[in-house]
Design an enzyme around this catalytic site. Sequence first.
Site, short mmCIF file in Angstrom:
data_model
loop_
_atom_site.label_atom_id
_atom_site.label_comp_id
_atom_site.label_asym_id
_atom_site.label_seq_id
_atom_site.Cartn_x
_atom_site.Cartn_y
_atom_site.Cartn_z
N ARG A 133 4.30 -5.81 0.37
CA ARG A 133 3.48 -6.60 -0.54
C ARG A 133 4.19 -7.92 -0.86
NH1 ARG A 133 3.80 -1.28 -2.53
NH2 ARG A 133 1.83 -0.14 -2.53
N LYS A 170 5.89 -0.57 -6.09
CA LYS A 170 5.15 -0.25 -7.31
C LYS A 170 5.80 0.92 -8.03
CE LYS A 170 0.49 -1.88 -6.19
NZ LYS A 170 -0.93 -1.48 -6.08
N HIS A 201 -2.10 -10.14 1.98
CA HIS A 201 -2.41 -8.72 2.10
C HIS A 201 -3.03 -8.41 3.46
CE1 HIS A 201 -1.89 -5.37 -0.62
NE2 HIS A 201 -2.99 -4.81 -0.15
N ARG A 213 -0.43 -7.31 5.69
CA ARG A 213 -0.10 -5.91 5.42
C ARG A 213 -1.08 -4.99 6.15
NH1 ARG A 213 2.50 -2.57 1.62
NH2 ARG A 213 1.22 -1.04 0.54
N HIS A 227 2.84 3.70 0.02
CA HIS A 227 1.67 4.28 -0.63
C HIS A 227 2.05 5.63 -1.26
CE1 HIS A 227 -1.33 1.98 2.14
NE2 HIS A 227 -1.02 1.28 1.07
N TYR A 259 -6.74 2.77 7.06
CA TYR A 259 -6.32 2.09 8.30
C TYR A 259 -6.71 2.88 9.53
CZ TYR A 259 -3.71 -0.66 4.97
OH TYR A 259 -3.39 -1.46 3.91
#
Length: 315
Positions: free
Chosen positions: A170, A194, A261, A264, A287, A296
């Site tokens: 990110r 995150k 993004h 990504r 994730h 994806y």
Amino acid sequence: MGESKKKATRSGWNVSPSGISKDVHATRMHTLIDDFCEHLDLVVGRSAATIRGYRSDLYAMAEVVGDIDRFTLPKLREWLGIAVDEGRSRATLARRTASVKAFSSWAQKNGYLKVDEAARLVSPKINRELPKILGEQQAGDFVENAASSSEEEFLRDSAILELLYATGMRVAELCGIDLGDVDHDRQMVRILGKGNKERVVPFGDAARDSLAKWLDVRAAMAKEDSALFVGVRGKRINARQVRRIVDRAAKVSGVDHLSPHSLRHTAATHLLDGGADLRQVQELLGHSSMQTTQIYTHVSNKRLLEAFNKAHPRA
């Protein structure tokens, strides 16, 4: 003050949203919202950006609902109804619903509400579009098309584009990388993702070479000792600057509406196309849920179908 608390303060999640003054609105509801945001930071470990989003939504809710004693299901529906009348998107409504449901659950568990008032709120369904991605040749051309005003900036921008595509990280993660986070010999970089979750991801030879060229000239731009990437003023680069770098390269490459993004998304899809396991891609992207990564697979399947329809004589 704990380290995570310091980080939250520096990140600015506890700054009141524009136009809302804590001095003017020093109500019990706002105090509870602040306490809830502190819980998200110190206990749950949510990112500063997520907390700012929750806080902004909840302050907007407080403007309509008022004090915690008036926090009822009808008042919450009234607040969301106002958003509908204002023409807010389904994504905004879903985000606001999630914010108020999380706050309501926390308030009930901590004795501020007798009943979890927001539990019966229904979040609108969002039709998730497949992310925009580049083809392999497009991606290769794109990362080589940094558009910069000086040699130092060109080398920095090239390294940024290569690293974004190589790792699928990110933008905020890239901005937070320190010099000591990069292992050039093993071609690995440590990333703080995150929820302050740390992961280590590999990068290839192209990114390694671009990083080496950038580091040769970094001292000419840098006024900060630790940051891997710096802006024109020598301080740690920020997300807005990175988006401009991507946008300039997109225009040179003739690619419309490409965001960081998208790189990504592109990296993840190309990994799956190349045979990477879904679990490996999940770990690479950071994730927390496999469900997030599974989008994806739909992209890869779509690309496979398109290739089949173009190439197979019996398609």
